[in-house]
Design a protein around this motif. Structure first.
Motif, PDB file in Angstrom:
ATOM      1  N   ASP A  12      31.247  23.508  12.121  1.00 48.41           N
ATOM      2  CA  ASP A  12      31.776  22.390  12.901  1.00 48.41           C
ATOM      3  C   ASP A  12      30.905  22.104  14.117  1.00 48.41           C
ATOM      4  N   ASP A  13      30.276  23.151  14.667  1.00 52.16           N
ATOM      5  CA  ASP A  13      29.438  22.958  15.848  1.00 52.16           C
ATOM      6  C   ASP A  13      28.319  21.960  15.586  1.00 52.16           C
ATOM      7  N   GLN A  14      27.779  21.977  14.352  1.00 55.87           N
ATOM      8  CA  GLN A  14      26.709  21.039  14.027  1.00 55.87           C
ATOM      9  C   GLN A  14      27.221  19.607  14.057  1.00 55.87           C
ATOM     10  N   THR A  19      28.059  14.502  17.124  1.00 54.65           N
ATOM     11  CA  THR A  19      29.000  13.590  17.771  1.00 54.65           C
ATOM     12  C   THR A  19      28.679  13.447  19.246  1.00 54.65           C
ATOM     13  N   ARG A  20      28.326  14.563  19.879  1.00 54.99           N
ATOM     14  CA  ARG A  20      28.005  14.514  21.304  1.00 54.99           C
ATOM     15  C   ARG A  20      26.817  13.601  21.565  1.00 54.99           C
ATOM     16  N   HIS A  21      25.775  13.715  20.742  1.00 54.48           N
ATOM     17  CA  HIS A  21      24.606  12.851  20.922  1.00 54.48           C
ATOM     18  C   HIS A  21      24.980  11.389  20.689  1.00 54.48           C
ATOM     19  N   HIS A  22      25.849  11.154  19.717  1.00 58.31           N
ATOM     20  CA  HIS A  22      26.278   9.784  19.452  1.00 58.31           C
ATOM     21  C   HIS A  22      27.040   9.219  20.642  1.00 58.31           C
ATOM     22  N   PHE A 195      30.702  17.393  26.747  1.00 57.71           N
ATOM     23  CA  PHE A 195      31.679  18.180  25.987  1.00 57.71           C
ATOM     24  C   PHE A 195      31.928  17.547  24.630  1.00 57.71           C
ATOM     25  N   SER A 196      32.183  18.392  23.658  1.00 59.84           N
ATOM     26  CA  SER A 196      32.697  17.909  22.387  1.00 59.84           C
ATOM     27  C   SER A 196      34.145  17.497  22.573  1.00 59.84           C
TER      28      SER A 196
END
Length: 498
Positions: A12-14, A19-22, A195-196
């Motif tokens: 999930d971290d990947q 998502t964070r970069h997006h 943060f995620s």
């Protein structure tokens, strides 16, 4: 956490990192749009499911979140301070650094230093009757913590609870104040970048969103704000049996003891009353002083203002009232008072166009006046006379228990009398406000000024389930106490019940 869960979490971290970069590439404009009720419920459901499927029981993950928080504040401190100032019409950047950023950074450092120790199971004592069994207490994450942030210190009063929640291994939803919209937007954008959304997410919106937020079935809900709204938050949380921490306010008194160094007392009281233009929940609200010190107190306060805030209308260190509504409320308090009882401490007059409210002392207002009935939350300071220390203590005790109580003097017997005969959320001796930034002290109110305390280890434990565990030894005598109850049982009970 099992190996399978750990592998799933790493996978999930990947996705989270993608998502964070997006989200980092999204425009701030998209984040200024209020969260809808459906979106808020979806965010909560997502965090709730993760908290049950993937509880955060390892220190490495918790420490990583604290690192993310520190990095966010370090890289965004200027823009966050500017957003706060924009919401206030003007707030000193130095005040934001001193009262919000500095305690936030030291809070993170304190949690990172001690958090791993706090989360370890700890032995508890056990009666000799049950040995060789032993007792343990195991801190566990509650799950999802909701945080409702006020407008007066929107950074520190968001970050402080977030520190405690993350250190305790929780996932966090934060509702920002609608009264500080520019900061809310800036903070939401920062959180989304660092943060995620599997860990921390920010909710934006008006009062209707806040009302729905307080109804969500959090594992714990922490609200900072007024007593009146705190009652509504507690009522909204009650159907879900959501435990709440309420950090409220009220009127925090100062007692100046007979023979105290008046210049020193005025110095500290005026510091606390002018910080953030008095918009502090633990600001000195009124001063109990002997009549003979009345004129000297006003004179020393004027001298203090001349020294620390010269030319106050243009002074870059002095902040403004947050909005016109708050300004009119305080001005209304003053307009009800006889003019001879209102003492301006500078040459400036209250100005609604700039929302400048200069410090003002009010002489001996009636107890039924609004300035004495309500939390002032502005740089207006009533002076109330007392004859004996017992009178001063009775005056404090006749009113709702305050969030903070301040006493100035050198007579240790009288200080002890105040300590032992009053109940308040916190107490400072020969100082004001600074107890709130002591990470080894719990911070909270009592009665109308709040329920529950947090900060440091107290906050970690408040936002953890401190699970009691009884561990039986293989060799034990409990079978001797099973029915049928015979002679041995009766003898044993006879000894234990003596």
């Amino acid at each position: 956490m099992t190996d399978t869960q750990q592998n799933n979490y790493q996978a999930d971290d990947q996705i989270i990192e993608q998502t964070r970069h997006h989200m980092a590439n999204e425009t701030s404009q998209s984040l200024s749009i209020a969260t809808t009720i459906d979106e808020m419920h979806a965010q909560f459901s997502h965090l709730y499911k993760l908290s049950r499927d993937q509880p955060i029981n390892d220190w490495a993950t918790r420490a990583e979140q604290l690192d993310n928080l520190e990095l966010m504040l370090s890289e965004r401190q200027d823009s966050l301070a500017q957003a706060i100032s924009a919401d206030f019409g003007y707030r000193s950047e130095s005040e934001t650094q001193f009262a919000e950023l500095f305690p936030s950074f030291t809070g993170i450092s304190h949690a990172r230093k001690y958090g791993k120790k706090w989360m370890k199971p700890r032995r508890a004592s056990i009666s000799a009757l049950y040995m060789p069994a032993h007792n343990e207490i195991q801190p566990q994450p509650l799950g999802v913590v909701g945080i409702m942030v006020p407008w007066n210190y929107p950074l520190f009063l968001a970050v402080g609870p977030i520190i405690d929640a993350l250190t305790a291994g929780n996932r966090v939803m934060v509702k920002m104040s609608e009264a500080a919209p520019k900061f809310a937007q800036s903070f939401a954008e920062a959180v989304a970048r660092y943060f995620s959304q599997d860990m921390v997410c920010v909710v934006l919106g008006e009062v209707d969103i806040a009302q729905e937020f307080s109804k969500l079935p959090f594992d714990h809900l922490l609200y900072t704000g007024s007593t009146a709204v705190g009652k509504k938050v507690m009522a909204a949380a009650a159907p879900n049996l959501t435990p709440v921490t309420l950090e409220l306010g009220g009127k925090s008194p100062v007692i100046v003891l007979n023979g105290a160094n008046l210049e020193s007392a005025v110095n500290r009281v005026m510091m606390g009353k002018t910080l953030n233009a008095g918009q502090t929940c633990i600001a000195p609200d009124y001063v109990l002083v002997q009549r003979k010190e009345h004129e000297a107190f006003i004179r020393l306060a004027k001298e203090w203002m001349d020294k620390h805030y010269p030319n106050i209308a243009d002074n870059p260190d002095y902040s403004r009232i947050i909005n016109n509504q708050q300004f009119k409320r305080v001005k209304g308090y003053l307009d009800q008072l006889p003019g001879e009882d209102v003492h301006l401490l500078t040459d400036a007059e209250p100005n609604i166009d700039t929302r400048l409210m200069p410090p003002i002392i009010v002489s001996e207002p009636n107890d039924d006046s609004e300035v004495m009935q309500n939390e002032i939350f502005a740089p207006v300071l009533p002076l109330v006379h007392y004859d004996t220390l017992e009178d001063a203590i009775d005056y404090v005790n006749a009113r709702p228990r305050p969030l903070a109580l301040y006493v100035f003097g050198d007579d240790q017997n009288e200080i002890e009398q105040v300590r032992s005969h009053t109940v308040s959320g916190g107490l400072c001796i020969n100082e004001v406000i600074l107890h709130v930034v002591q990470h080894d002290l719990p911070f909270g109110g009592v009665g109308h000024s709040g329920t529950g305390a947090y900060h440091g280890q107290a906050g970690f434990e408040r936002l953890s389930h401190m699970k009691p565990i009884f561990v039986q030894n293989k060799l034990n005598g409990m079978n001797l106490l099973l029915p049928p109850y015979g002679g041995f049982f009766k003898k044993a009970m006879g000894i234990m019940l003596k």
